[in-house]
Design an enzyme around this catalytic site. Sequence first.
Site, PDB file in Angstrom:
ATOM      1  N   TYR A 172       6.185  19.878  22.233  1.00  0.00           N
ATOM      2  CA  TYR A 172       6.347  18.337  22.084  1.00  0.00           C
ATOM      3  C   TYR A 172       7.911  17.905  22.609  1.00  0.00           C
ATOM      4  CZ  TYR A 172       2.646  19.029  18.633  1.00  0.00           C
ATOM      5  OH  TYR A 172       1.440  19.084  18.145  1.00  0.00           O
ATOM      6  N   HIS A 180      -0.367  27.791  19.601  1.00  0.00           N
ATOM      7  CA  HIS A 180      -0.630  26.333  19.910  1.00  0.00           C
ATOM      8  C   HIS A 180      -1.973  26.419  20.504  1.00  0.00           C
ATOM      9  CE1 HIS A 180       1.450  22.281  20.472  1.00  0.00           C
ATOM     10  NE2 HIS A 180       0.034  21.918  20.212  1.00  0.00           N
TER      11      HIS A 180
END
Length: 276
Positions: free
Chosen positions: A47, A105
């Site tokens: 992110y 992730h």
Amino acid sequence: MQTIQSQGIDIPRLGLGTFRMPGGDAQPVVESAIALGYRHIDTAAMYENEAAVGAAIAASGVKRSELFVTTKVWHDQLAPDALRRAFETSLNKLRLDHVDLYLVHWPARDMDMAATLEALMRLRADGLVKGIGVCNFNLPMIRKAVDEIGAPLAVHQVEYHPFLSQQPMLAYLRSHGIALTAYAPLAQGRAAADETLAAIGRKHGATGAQVAIAWLLDQPNVLAIPKAARKESQQANLEALTIRLDDEDRRSIAALPKDQRLVRPPFAPDWDAASA
């Protein structure tokens, strides 16, 4: 804030997602959320906002012990040494001495799953993370991680909302005491526009988006991390915690199409793979 206990850690059931809030954009958003009462913040190396999240935590004045911070390692860093370096980078950016939950992730097609999960377990044994978990594993992958490798997963984070079934996955996770964290819980805006959810919302003095969150948190062992950049949206999501759905509401939501998977990157696993 209600919590779920998994692998000995207490996880606030409603968190703040920070995907697509790059750089400094995330800091005022996270500061606002913490001020409103959020105690679970979800970020990731991908992110590119861990430093902003760390700055917001530092500015909040809230005790570290009262916050639950999740971050994640990207799928090109899953070799044990690379994972350790990625974790240390994330920890430095967050300005923390530990994270509460560290997740893979996305799975990588060529990963050595046992080695990756053992690297996560070492972080846990070293006291650098309180809990470990994964994101976006299909059912055969989860079975391998838990049944074969014996990884003490606290959480599996997957796309989950009123338009996508996760029933086989939920059944497996519940049978093993693993929490499911729902990302994209508002179906990228579709929940707010859906007439069925809106009608249920009118009955409860709420919005369709609030009903979607209430539906998720109505289910045992489910957490939700809606993204909300505006203070008003953050507050509305918190207020969803007070909605009590009835059986008629649940039947109406159950009748919605459950095949709308919205997150399909080219490196995703085979979502339709059956359990072995």
